[in-house]
Design an enzyme around this catalytic site. Structure first.
Site, PDB file in Angstrom:
ATOM      1  N   LYS A 165      10.869  -5.236  -4.907  1.00 26.10           N
ATOM      2  CA  LYS A 165       9.887  -4.220  -4.500  1.00 26.10           C
ATOM      3  C   LYS A 165       9.279  -4.587  -3.151  1.00 26.10           C
ATOM      4  O   LYS A 165       8.793  -5.702  -2.955  1.00 26.10           O
ATOM      5  CB  LYS A 165       8.792  -4.114  -5.561  1.00 26.10           C
ATOM      6  CG  LYS A 165       7.601  -3.229  -5.184  1.00 26.10           C
ATOM      7  CD  LYS A 165       6.507  -3.324  -6.236  1.00 26.10           C
ATOM      8  CE  LYS A 165       5.209  -2.688  -5.753  1.00 26.10           C
ATOM      9  NZ  LYS A 165       4.107  -2.860  -6.724  1.00 26.10           N
ATOM     10  N   ASP A 170      -0.309  -1.322  -0.103  1.00 23.49           N
ATOM     11  CA  ASP A 170      -0.543  -0.391  -1.210  1.00 23.49           C
ATOM     12  C   ASP A 170      -2.017  -0.054  -1.309  1.00 23.49           C
ATOM     13  O   ASP A 170      -2.818  -0.835  -1.807  1.00 23.49           O
ATOM     14  CB  ASP A 170      -0.052  -1.002  -2.526  1.00 23.49           C
ATOM     15  CG  ASP A 170      -0.262  -0.056  -3.698  1.00 23.49           C
ATOM     16  OD1 ASP A 170      -0.441   1.157  -3.462  1.00 23.49           O
ATOM     17  OD2 ASP A 170      -0.241  -0.536  -4.849  1.00 23.49           O
ATOM     18  N   LYS A 177      -7.211   2.759  -4.756  1.00 25.42           N
ATOM     19  CA  LYS A 177      -7.759   1.523  -5.303  1.00 25.42           C
ATOM     20  C   LYS A 177      -9.187   1.318  -4.799  1.00 25.42           C
ATOM     21  O   LYS A 177      -9.520   1.728  -3.679  1.00 25.42           O
ATOM     22  CB  LYS A 177      -6.927   0.312  -4.831  1.00 25.42           C
ATOM     23  CG  LYS A 177      -5.509   0.250  -5.327  1.00 25.42           C
ATOM     24  CD  LYS A 177      -4.812  -0.974  -4.738  1.00 25.42           C
ATOM     25  CE  LYS A 177      -3.354  -1.048  -5.141  1.00 25.42           C
ATOM     26  NZ  LYS A 177      -3.190  -1.430  -6.557  1.00 25.42           N
ATOM     27  N   ASP A 188       2.229  -6.751  -1.529  1.00 24.02           N
ATOM     28  CA  ASP A 188       2.895  -5.949  -2.558  1.00 24.02           C
ATOM     29  C   ASP A 188       4.392  -5.808  -2.261  1.00 24.02           C
ATOM     30  O   ASP A 188       5.104  -5.115  -2.971  1.00 24.02           O
ATOM     31  CB  ASP A 188       2.235  -4.575  -2.664  1.00 24.02           C
ATOM     32  CG  ASP A 188       2.336  -3.967  -4.055  1.00 24.02           C
ATOM     33  OD1 ASP A 188       2.612  -4.713  -5.006  1.00 24.02           O
ATOM     34  OD2 ASP A 188       2.149  -2.740  -4.187  1.00 24.02           O
ATOM     35  N   ASP A 247      -0.809   5.229  -7.997  1.00 24.67           N
ATOM     36  CA  ASP A 247      -0.853   3.783  -7.776  1.00 24.67           C
ATOM     37  C   ASP A 247       0.218   3.053  -8.583  1.00 24.67           C
ATOM     38  O   ASP A 247       0.378   1.850  -8.467  1.00 24.67           O
ATOM     39  CB  ASP A 247      -2.247   3.238  -8.133  1.00 24.67           C
ATOM     40  CG  ASP A 247      -2.481   1.827  -7.604  1.00 24.67           C
ATOM     41  OD1 ASP A 247      -1.785   1.441  -6.644  1.00 24.67           O
ATOM     42  OD2 ASP A 247      -3.349   1.121  -8.152  1.00 24.67           O
ATOM     43  N   GLU A 249       3.342   3.139  -8.001  1.00 24.34           N
ATOM     44  CA  GLU A 249       4.356   3.572  -7.040  1.00 24.34           C
ATOM     45  C   GLU A 249       5.562   2.646  -6.952  1.00 24.34           C
ATOM     46  O   GLU A 249       6.675   3.079  -6.649  1.00 24.34           O
ATOM     47  CB  GLU A 249       3.718   3.725  -5.641  1.00 24.34           C
ATOM     48  CG  GLU A 249       3.603   2.454  -4.816  1.00 24.34           C
ATOM     49  CD  GLU A 249       2.736   1.373  -5.433  1.00 24.34           C
ATOM     50  OE1 GLU A 249       3.033   0.187  -5.185  1.00 24.34           O
ATOM     51  OE2 GLU A 249       1.773   1.689  -6.151  1.00 24.34           O
ATOM     52  N   ARG A 251       7.325   1.183  -9.178  1.00 26.09           N
ATOM     53  CA  ARG A 251       8.400   1.517 -10.129  1.00 26.09           C
ATOM     54  C   ARG A 251       9.185   2.732  -9.672  1.00 26.09           C
ATOM     55  O   ARG A 251      10.349   2.888 -10.038  1.00 26.09           O
ATOM     56  CB  ARG A 251       7.806   1.723 -11.520  1.00 26.09           C
ATOM     57  CG  ARG A 251       6.844   2.875 -11.653  1.00 26.09           C
ATOM     58  CD  ARG A 251       5.947   2.759 -12.862  1.00 26.09           C
ATOM     59  NE  ARG A 251       4.956   1.703 -12.694  1.00 26.09           N
ATOM     60  CZ  ARG A 251       4.054   1.380 -13.617  1.00 26.09           C
ATOM     61  NH1 ARG A 251       4.026   2.030 -14.771  1.00 26.09           N
ATOM     62  NH2 ARG A 251       3.193   0.406 -13.398  1.00 26.09           N
TER      63      ARG A 251
END
Length: 397
Positions: A165, A170, A177, A188, A247, A249, A251
């Site tokens: 990933k 993010d 967030k 991230d 959030d 995202e 996946r």
């Protein structure tokens, strides 16, 4: 403070370790323990303390020298892989955009037996990767799917796929967030950093296996075009996804990359991702969570982690948890509710993996430390770059 030092081969005497393994451990420990990230500090070099520049391993038995040299080489390559991953995680997000991740990957692999290509926005549209594209539309930064191919066994058609990933920052998207939760979200992309680092080690060490690594890189930001809660996205394989939280995202970019890897003929898939806060709540900052649909592949990953000391813990994926991901209006939704979040996220990935042997590493608790721990400096840890490289060295498809 001193610039050079000498050490005996710790563990190879009364400890009973093989000299090669002991030399590798000494080398990795020294290089990883001396790591620091200070490229953005403006303090003059002459005002900084002296650094250890040379470490000599002292050995009385000449018969051990070839094994020691082999261990030093192995330890150096493995440590460099983790250090590359650490450097990438520690870069600020205004510098390390998806396009810059692509450039860094190419630079790291230049001159090595790895073919690198990347897909941009138009390519993602061509492949109908709607889940991936949904994440990136809120950012001005161009997405990149970095593909790194190593052919260690050209006579074989079997390939191990490594997927990391790569969300370079993010914000949470429209499911924004809280500001204190955004701190550290430059990391991230730690999964992508780890697979890039692993590929440098694999290419240098030359295992007889075909490995293709994928680093889907995006930035998740809110703007007037950003993905909304309640949107429906269609993945590359035609399955539809209800967006319950923007959030969640990581996946989304992973499942389209999984579909792409499968189409390219992946025989086994291992992914690494800073996927869920739920995994941090379950396991803290000591172990990464590991999920699977294939016990044989899991055993190989666990054996690799035992060698590298990057701790994992096998988490459940019982069928009962799959109910939590069901959607009333799409094939699946991208979050499964407030409980068992690490497992439901893994099962979301498995929905697209289907029958391909697969292991998922949720590294959200171990990708970054706020203070030094053993041979880990504060900041990016580089976990699981060495484990993925070790897997490739040991794995037979």
């Amino acid at each position: 403070l001193f610039r050079s030092a000498a050490t005996i081969l710790h563990g190879a005497g009364a400890g009973g370790l093989d000299p090669r393994d002991a030399a590798q451990a000494v080398t990795e420990g020294a290089l990883l323990g001396l790591y620091k990230f200070d490229k953005y500090k403006s303090v003059a070099k002459e005002d900084q303390p002296a650094e250890l520049g040379e470490l000599t391993i002292v050995e009385r038995d000449p018969g051990r020298l070839s094994a020691i040299r082999a261990g030093v080489k192995m330890g150096t390559v493995m440590a460099q892989a983790a250090i590359l991953a650490r450097d990438l995680v520690n870069e600020p997000p205004n510098v390390l955009t998806p396009v810059e991740m692509d450039r860094r990957a190419r630079a790291a692999l230049k001159g090595l037996p790895v073919t690198v290509k990347s897909l941009g926005r138009k390519d993602l549209e061509k492949h109908k990767m709607g889940a991936y594209l949904g994440v990136t539309i809120g950012s001005v930064q161009e997405p990149r799917l970095i593909i790194m191919e190593y052919k260690g066994n050209p006579a074989s058609k079997k390939t191990l796929a490594l997927i990391g990933k790569g969300v370079t920052f993010d914000s949470g998207g429209l499911s924004l967030k809280p500001s204190n939760s955004m701190a550290g979200m430059k990391g991230d992309m730690a999964g992508a950093a780890s697979v890039i680092g692993a590929m440098t080690a694999i290419a240098k060490l030359g295992p007889k296996i075909n490995v293709t690594a994928y680093a889907p890189c995006v930035e998740n930001m809110p703007d007037g075009a950003a993905q909304r809660v309640d949107d429906i996205r269609t993945a590359m394989n035609g399955k539809t996804i209800e967006i319950a939280n923007t959030d969640a995202e990581g996946r989304l970019i992973l499942v389209d990359t999984i579909c792409y890897a499968k189409k390219q003929g992946a025989d086994a898939i291992v992914d690494a991702a800073t996927l869920t806060g739920a995994c941090v709540a379950a396991l803290g900052e000591t172990r990464a969570g590991v999920f699977t649909n294939d016990e044989k592949l899991l055993a190989r990953v666990m054996a690799a982690s035992e060698k590298t000391g990057e701790k994992l813990w096998h988490m459940p994926t019982d069928d009962e948890y799959k109910e939590m991901n069901k959607s009333q209006i799409a094939d699946i939704k991208n979050v499964g509710g407030k409980y068992a979040g690490a497992t439901t996220a893994a099962l979301f990935l498995e929905f697209f993996v289907e029958k391909t042997p697969w292991v998922h590493l949720d590294i959200a608790g171990v990708y970054m430390f706020d203070k030094p721990r053993g041979y880990y400096a504060a900041g990016g840890t580089g976990q699981v770059a060495r484990t993925l490289a070790q897997l490739a060295l040991d794995c037979k498809l």
